[in-house]
Design an enzyme around this catalytic site. Sequence first.
Site, PDB file in Angstrom:
ATOM      1  N   CYS A  80     -11.058  59.973 -63.270  1.00 39.47           N
ATOM      2  CA  CYS A  80     -11.900  60.873 -62.446  1.00 39.47           C
ATOM      3  C   CYS A  80     -13.070  61.698 -63.005  1.00 39.47           C
ATOM      4  O   CYS A  80     -13.893  61.427 -63.610  1.00 39.47           O
ATOM      5  CB  CYS A  80     -10.960  61.550 -61.406  1.00 39.47           C
ATOM      6  SG  CYS A  80     -11.508  61.980 -59.885  1.00 39.47           S
ATOM      7  N   ILE A 121     -10.068  61.208 -55.240  1.00 36.59           N
ATOM      8  CA  ILE A 121     -10.188  62.518 -54.769  1.00 36.59           C
ATOM      9  C   ILE A 121     -11.361  63.143 -55.469  1.00 36.59           C
ATOM     10  O   ILE A 121     -11.719  63.229 -56.508  1.00 36.59           O
ATOM     11  CB  ILE A 121      -8.827  63.204 -55.369  1.00 36.59           C
ATOM     12  CG1 ILE A 121      -7.675  62.678 -54.900  1.00 36.59           C
ATOM     13  CG2 ILE A 121      -8.850  64.782 -54.827  1.00 36.59           C
ATOM     14  CD1 ILE A 121      -6.480  63.186 -55.671  1.00 36.59           C
ATOM     15  N   HIS A 127      -6.832  57.999 -59.515  1.00 35.47           N
ATOM     16  CA  HIS A 127      -5.830  58.629 -60.193  1.00 35.47           C
ATOM     17  C   HIS A 127      -4.515  57.515 -60.229  1.00 35.47           C
ATOM     18  O   HIS A 127      -3.599  57.877 -59.368  1.00 35.47           O
ATOM     19  CB  HIS A 127      -5.445  59.943 -59.324  1.00 35.47           C
ATOM     20  CG  HIS A 127      -6.386  61.005 -59.519  1.00 35.47           C
ATOM     21  ND1 HIS A 127      -6.496  61.926 -60.569  1.00 35.47           N
ATOM     22  CD2 HIS A 127      -7.652  61.241 -58.594  1.00 35.47           C
ATOM     23  CE1 HIS A 127      -7.375  62.617 -60.397  1.00 35.47           C
ATOM     24  NE2 HIS A 127      -8.184  62.173 -59.151  1.00 35.47           N
ATOM     25  N   GLU A 152      -2.015  58.003 -62.087  1.00 38.07           N
ATOM     26  CA  GLU A 152      -0.962  58.785 -62.545  1.00 38.07           C
ATOM     27  C   GLU A 152      -0.345  59.339 -61.174  1.00 38.07           C
ATOM     28  O   GLU A 152       0.851  59.866 -61.351  1.00 38.07           O
ATOM     29  CB  GLU A 152      -1.509  59.854 -63.477  1.00 38.07           C
ATOM     30  CG  GLU A 152      -2.337  61.126 -62.897  1.00 38.07           C
ATOM     31  CD  GLU A 152      -3.643  60.778 -62.519  1.00 38.07           C
ATOM     32  OE1 GLU A 152      -4.124  59.718 -62.975  1.00 38.07           O
ATOM     33  OE2 GLU A 152      -4.734  61.610 -62.004  1.00 38.07           O
TER      34      GLU A 152
HETATM   35  N1  GLN Z   1     -15.317  65.852 -58.714  1.00 38.55           N
HETATM   36  C1  GLN Z   1     -14.746  66.117 -59.847  1.00 38.55           C
HETATM   37  C2  GLN Z   1     -15.786  66.307 -60.932  1.00 38.55           C
HETATM   38  O1  GLN Z   1     -16.959  65.677 -60.735  1.00 38.55           O
HETATM   39  C3  GLN Z   1     -13.796  64.918 -60.238  1.00 38.55           C
HETATM   40  C4  GLN Z   1     -12.528  65.118 -59.373  1.00 38.55           C
HETATM   41  C5  GLN Z   1     -11.146  64.716 -59.686  1.00 38.55           C
HETATM   42  O2  GLN Z   1     -10.938  64.611 -61.072  1.00 38.55           O
HETATM   43  N2  GLN Z   1     -10.105  64.421 -58.804  1.00 38.55           N
HETATM   44  O3  GLN Z   1     -15.113  66.909 -61.975  1.00 38.55           O
END
Ligand code: GLN
Length: 189
Positions: free
Chosen positions: A81, A136, A172, A174
């Site tokens: 992410c 997310i 994610h 994890e």
């Molecule tokens: N939107 C976040 C970013 O670009 C990432 C979101 C996340 O790690 N769950 O930093």
Amino acid sequence: MAGKKIGVLALQGDVSEHVRAFSAALTGEGEVVEVRSAADLAGCDALAIPGGESTTIARLIAESGLREAILSFKGGIFATCAGMVLVAASIDDTRFAPLGIVDITVKRNAFGRQRDSFEADLVVVGLDAPFHVVFIRAPVAAAAGPGVEVLAEIPQGIVAVRQGKHMVLSFHPELSGDLRLHRLFLAGL
Ligand code: GLN
């Protein structure tokens, strides 16, 4: 896989979930350490860069002197992410320079601001059955260079890649309780 030392970048984000998942995936062999400085990273075979807020993590990497240490790190990187944003070659945000470790072009918050989270059963190259994923406020890769193997793609873009020892996921693993991707990563170290 025996005896590996896995570092988890512990500056911001879902650090403890990564520590737990890698501890479970190692099944008693090796160890997991939290990384807050270049000294912590020394001796690690891999570094997990967790989800969180990439702008914040980028600032803390610079302040802690870890940027150079990560750039010269010889181990594998497991980036999820926000980690995907941080390791990219280029991003659609001018507030910080990504590390440029993995040859992907990344779009932040690619699912739209109104859609904070999104779940799917994803077909992933190298896994025999779909992987249940949680996105997310997730990024996607809009493009991947020739040295990058795309492991999974959805209509919004590329969501899982490998480049050498590195594995980069926009979701994610994890949080899913499914350790198959952690094990695949460990097997490639
Ligand atoms: N939107 C976040 C970013 O670009 C990432 C979101 C996340 O790690 N769950 O930093």
